[in-house]
Design a protein around this motif. Structure first.
Motif, PDB file in Angstrom:
ATOM      1  N   ASP A  22      29.366  34.282  50.812  1.00 20.19           N
ATOM      2  CA  ASP A  22      30.470  34.956  51.295  1.00 20.19           C
ATOM      3  C   ASP A  22      31.787  34.503  50.832  1.00 20.19           C
ATOM      4  O   ASP A  22      32.858  34.357  51.503  1.00 20.19           O
ATOM      5  CB  ASP A  22      30.694  34.754  52.834  1.00 20.19           C
ATOM      6  N   ARG A  23      31.803  34.501  49.267  1.00 17.69           N
ATOM      7  CA  ARG A  23      33.188  34.138  48.753  1.00 17.69           C
ATOM      8  C   ARG A  23      33.137  35.513  47.790  1.00 17.69           C
ATOM      9  O   ARG A  23      32.408  36.290  47.521  1.00 17.69           O
ATOM     10  CB  ARG A  23      33.214  33.074  47.904  1.00 17.69           C
ATOM     11  N   LEU A  24      34.348  35.611  47.392  1.00 19.11           N
ATOM     12  CA  LEU A  24      34.649  36.784  46.766  1.00 19.11           C
ATOM     13  C   LEU A  24      35.176  36.286  45.129  1.00 19.11           C
ATOM     14  O   LEU A  24      36.065  35.343  45.153  1.00 19.11           O
ATOM     15  CB  LEU A  24      35.639  37.817  47.076  1.00 19.11           C
ATOM     16  N   PHE A  25      34.788  36.723  44.024  1.00 18.12           N
ATOM     17  CA  PHE A  25      35.359  36.660  42.519  1.00 18.12           C
ATOM     18  C   PHE A  25      36.411  37.534  42.388  1.00 18.12           C
ATOM     19  O   PHE A  25      36.079  38.614  42.437  1.00 18.12           O
ATOM     20  CB  PHE A  25      34.558  36.478  41.737  1.00 18.12           C
ATOM     21  N   ASP A  26      37.581  37.180  42.387  1.00 18.78           N
ATOM     22  CA  ASP A  26      38.819  37.979  42.171  1.00 18.78           C
ATOM     23  C   ASP A  26      38.879  38.654  40.514  1.00 18.78           C
ATOM     24  O   ASP A  26      39.185  37.856  39.746  1.00 18.78           O
ATOM     25  CB  ASP A  26      40.155  37.280  42.414  1.00 18.78           C
ATOM     26  N   ILE A  27      38.339  39.673  40.611  1.00 17.10           N
ATOM     27  CA  ILE A  27      37.954  40.358  39.148  1.00 17.10           C
ATOM     28  C   ILE A  27      39.559  40.501  38.431  1.00 17.10           C
ATOM     29  O   ILE A  27      39.851  40.119  37.412  1.00 17.10           O
ATOM     30  CB  ILE A  27      37.443  41.536  38.936  1.00 17.10           C
ATOM     31  N   ALA A  28      40.445  40.810  39.377  1.00 14.12           N
ATOM     32  CA  ALA A  28      41.931  41.491  38.671  1.00 14.12           C
ATOM     33  C   ALA A  28      42.547  39.831  38.326  1.00 14.12           C
ATOM     34  O   ALA A  28      42.994  40.054  37.150  1.00 14.12           O
ATOM     35  CB  ALA A  28      42.554  41.887  39.742  1.00 14.12           C
ATOM     36  N   ALA A  29      42.634  38.839  39.160  1.00 16.37           N
ATOM     37  CA  ALA A  29      43.096  37.662  38.470  1.00 16.37           C
ATOM     38  C   ALA A  29      42.344  37.259  37.392  1.00 16.37           C
ATOM     39  O   ALA A  29      43.246  36.479  36.347  1.00 16.37           O
ATOM     40  CB  ALA A  29      43.293  36.707  39.642  1.00 16.37           C
ATOM     41  N   ALA A  30      40.930  37.307  37.293  1.00 16.88           N
ATOM     42  CA  ALA A  30      40.424  36.492  36.351  1.00 16.88           C
ATOM     43  C   ALA A  30      40.558  37.062  34.790  1.00 16.88           C
ATOM     44  O   ALA A  30      40.829  36.883  33.932  1.00 16.88           O
ATOM     45  CB  ALA A  30      38.786  36.126  36.672  1.00 16.88           C
ATOM     46  N   THR A  31      40.483  38.723  35.000  1.00 15.79           N
ATOM     47  CA  THR A  31      40.681  39.676  33.883  1.00 15.79           C
ATOM     48  C   THR A  31      42.016  39.397  33.184  1.00 15.79           C
ATOM     49  O   THR A  31      42.288  39.682  32.091  1.00 15.79           O
ATOM     50  CB  THR A  31      40.084  40.899  34.014  1.00 15.79           C
ATOM     51  N   ALA A  32      43.116  39.412  34.364  1.00 15.72           N
ATOM     52  CA  ALA A  32      44.427  39.414  34.190  1.00 15.72           C
ATOM     53  C   ALA A  32      44.898  38.092  32.828  1.00 15.72           C
ATOM     54  O   ALA A  32      45.044  38.126  31.906  1.00 15.72           O
ATOM     55  CB  ALA A  32      45.371  39.291  34.789  1.00 15.72           C
ATOM     56  N   ARG A  33      44.306  36.929  33.267  1.00 17.14           N
ATOM     57  CA  ARG A  33      44.404  35.629  32.489  1.00 17.14           C
ATOM     58  C   ARG A  33      43.508  35.775  31.182  1.00 17.14           C
ATOM     59  O   ARG A  33      44.049  35.201  30.020  1.00 17.14           O
ATOM     60  CB  ARG A  33      43.956  34.641  33.348  1.00 17.14           C
ATOM     61  N   ASP A  34      42.537  36.573  31.097  1.00 12.57           N
ATOM     62  CA  ASP A  34      41.573  36.723  29.961  1.00 12.57           C
ATOM     63  C   ASP A  34      42.439  37.681  28.862  1.00 12.57           C
ATOM     64  O   ASP A  34      41.754  37.734  27.967  1.00 12.57           O
ATOM     65  CB  ASP A  34      40.096  37.253  30.413  1.00 12.57           C
ATOM     66  N   HIS A  64      38.480  27.454  40.769  1.00  6.87           N
ATOM     67  CA  HIS A  64      38.656  27.621  42.237  1.00  6.87           C
ATOM     68  C   HIS A  64      39.655  28.609  42.435  1.00  6.87           C
ATOM     69  O   HIS A  64      39.359  29.349  43.590  1.00  6.87           O
ATOM     70  CB  HIS A  64      39.153  26.216  42.625  1.00  6.87           C
ATOM     71  N   ALA A  65      40.705  28.683  41.685  1.00  6.35           N
ATOM     72  CA  ALA A  65      41.585  29.604  41.964  1.00  6.35           C
ATOM     73  C   ALA A  65      41.243  31.295  42.123  1.00  6.35           C
ATOM     74  O   ALA A  65      41.873  31.982  42.546  1.00  6.35           O
ATOM     75  CB  ALA A  65      42.840  29.601  41.133  1.00  6.35           C
ATOM     76  N   ASP A  66      40.050  31.469  41.350  1.00  8.33           N
ATOM     77  CA  ASP A  66      39.441  32.738  41.032  1.00  8.33           C
ATOM     78  C   ASP A  66      38.671  33.116  42.198  1.00  8.33           C
ATOM     79  O   ASP A  66      37.969  34.321  42.383  1.00  8.33           O
ATOM     80  CB  ASP A  66      38.757  32.875  39.805  1.00  8.33           C
ATOM     81  N   PHE A  67      38.194  32.475  43.325  1.00 11.04           N
ATOM     82  CA  PHE A  67      37.709  32.700  44.326  1.00 11.04           C
ATOM     83  C   PHE A  67      38.439  32.782  45.699  1.00 11.04           C
ATOM     84  O   PHE A  67      39.374  32.068  45.734  1.00 11.04           O
ATOM     85  CB  PHE A  67      36.398  31.483  44.578  1.00 11.04           C
ATOM     86  N   ARG A  68      38.053  33.785  46.477  1.00  7.63           N
ATOM     87  CA  ARG A  68      38.448  33.687  47.794  1.00  7.63           C
ATOM     88  C   ARG A  68      37.289  33.930  48.885  1.00  7.63           C
ATOM     89  O   ARG A  68      36.430  34.254  48.536  1.00  7.63           O
ATOM     90  CB  ARG A  68      39.266  35.021  47.867  1.00  7.63           C
TER      91      ARG A  68
END
Length: 324
Positions: A22-34, A64-68
Motif C-alpha cells: 500500500d505504498r506508491l512509487f512516484d514515477i513523475a518525481a523519480a523520472t524527473a530527477r533521472d 524514501h522521497a520517491d514513495f507515498r
C-alpha cells in the motif's frame, strides 16, 4: 506492474506504481530527477516496454522521497483522459437479454404493452442482427467524462433508470495499425476495469433511431475506470479473469472475461483495420452476461454503491448520487 494516477493535497496528478504494501512509487518525481520526465500516464504508456523497464530500475535505487503512502493520497482514474474510448458488445447472452429489456421498456410506454410486445416479436425486433455475429461492433464514448475509483457518479437530471456495466478494458500501447488476431495482444499496454454508467430510459428512447447511444451514455462522470492499469506482462490469459459485480455489498454476478462472440485479440485486430490505434486508446470488451441490471430490469437508486472487481486489477467502487 499496477499503475495508478494519484493526487495529493497540493500539486498536479501524477503517475505511480501501486506496491503490495500500500505504498506508491512516484514515477513523475523519480523520472524527473533521472533526466527524462514521465509526468502523466499517457507519457508512461507511450514509453512502452522500455519505459516500464526504466521505472523498474528506478524503483530498485529509489530513496524514501520517491514513495507515498496510499492512505495519504487520492487515486484518480489511472488514465484520466484516454486518447479514445471504444466500447464493444461481445457477449451474446447480455446482448440478447438487453434487447429483450429494451423492447419491454418501449412496450411499457404504449397503451397495450402485451400487444406491442407481440408486434415487436413478429417484426423480429427481439433477434440479434446477423452483423453482430460477423464482426465486432462498438460505439465511441466521451473521454472527457472519465472518473476513477471512489468517485461519485452524478445521475443525469432526467434519468430514472440508472445502470452499471461490468467490463474488462484494454489500454493500447500503440501506435498500431492493421493488426491480426495473432499479434493484436502485442499492442496491449495493460488492462483495467470499465463501468460505463447508463441511463437506460434515455438510451432505450434514443436507440429507436438505430444510431447508437447518445445522452443515455454521455454525461459528466459517466465513465468510471480503475483502480489501476495492470500491465500486460502480468496477465497470462485475459480471457480467463474472474469478474464480479456487487451493489451495496450484494453480489450480482461472478463470471469470467472469456466467452465473447469475438475474442479480445480479434476485436482489437478488427478495430485496427485501416485505422491507427494510439497510445492511451481504451477499448472495452463489452458487458458480460448478467453484468448489469438492465438484463433483469432492476436499476440503481441514488446512494447505491457499485463495486466491480476483476482478478488482478482490484475493485472499482463508485457511488451514484442525485444531481445538485
Amino acid at each position: 506492474m499496477k499503475l495508478v494516477t494519484f493526487i495529493e493535497a497540493q500539486g498536479p496528478a501524477r503517475p505511480a506504481v501501486l506496491l503490495a504494501d500500500d505504498r506508491l512509487f512516484d514515477i513523475a518525481a523519480a523520472t524527473a530527477r533521472d533526466g527524462a520526465p514521465l509526468p502523466d500516464m499517457l507519457a508512461v504508456i507511450a514509453a512502452g516496454k522500455a519505459g516500464l523497464a526504466r521505472i523498474a530500475r528506478l524503483m530498485e535505487t529509489a530513496d524514501h522521497a520517491d514513495f507515498r503512502a496510499l492512505a495519504d493520497v487520492r487515486l484518480l482514474a489511472p488514465l484520466p483522459r484516454p486518447t479514445q474510448i471504444r466500447d464493444c458488445g461481445n457477449y451474446e447472452r447480455h446482448v440478447a437479454q438487453a434487447i429483450a429489456a429494451a423492447m419491454q421498456l418501449r412496450a411499457s410506454a404504449t397503451p397495450d404493452p402485451a400487444a406491442t410486445l407481440e408486434k415487436f416479436r413478429a417484426a423480429g425486433l427481439f433477434e440479434i442482427p446477423p452483423v453482430w455475429f460477423e464482426q465486432p461492433l462498438y460505439y465511441k464514448g466521451n473521454p472527457m467524462t472519465v472518473v476513477g475509483p471512489d468517485a461519485e457518479v452524478v445521475r443525469p437530471r432526467s434519468a430514472k433508470l440508472m445502470d452499471y456495466e461490468l467490463e474488462l478494458a484494454v489500454v493500447i500501447g500503440g501506435p498500431a495499425k492493421d493488426l491480426s488476431p495473432e499479434n493484436a495482444l502485442d499492442a496491449v499496454f495493460g488492462y483495467t476495469i470499465f463501468n460505463d454508467f447508463s441511463a437506460r430510459d434515455i438510451q432505450s428512447r434514443e436507440t429507436q433511431f438505430r444510431f447508437g447511444p447518445a445522452k443515455g451514455k454521455d454525461f459528466d462522470t459517466g465513465n468510471a475506470i480503475g483502480p489501476c492499469i495492470l500491465t500486460a506482462d502480468e496477465v497470462h490469459d485475459p480471457e480467463a479473469l474472474t469478474m464480479i459485480a456487487r451493489v451495496n455489498g450484494e453480489e450480482k454476478v461472478r463470471t469470467v472475461s472469456g466467452g465473447g462472440q469475438h475474442s479480445i485479440a480479434a476485436t482489437i485486430a478488427y478495430i485496427s483495420r485501416d485505422e491507427t490505434l494510439h497510445p492511451g486508446d481504451l477499448i472495452a470488451m463489452g458487458t458480460v452476461a448478467d453484468g448489469c441490471g438492465y438484463e433483469s430490469l432492476t436499476f440503481l437508486s441514488d446512494g447505491d454503491v457499485v463495486e466491480l472487481e476483476v482478478e488482478g486489477i482490484g475493485v472499482l467502487r463508485n457511488k451514484l448520487v442525485a444531481p445538485a
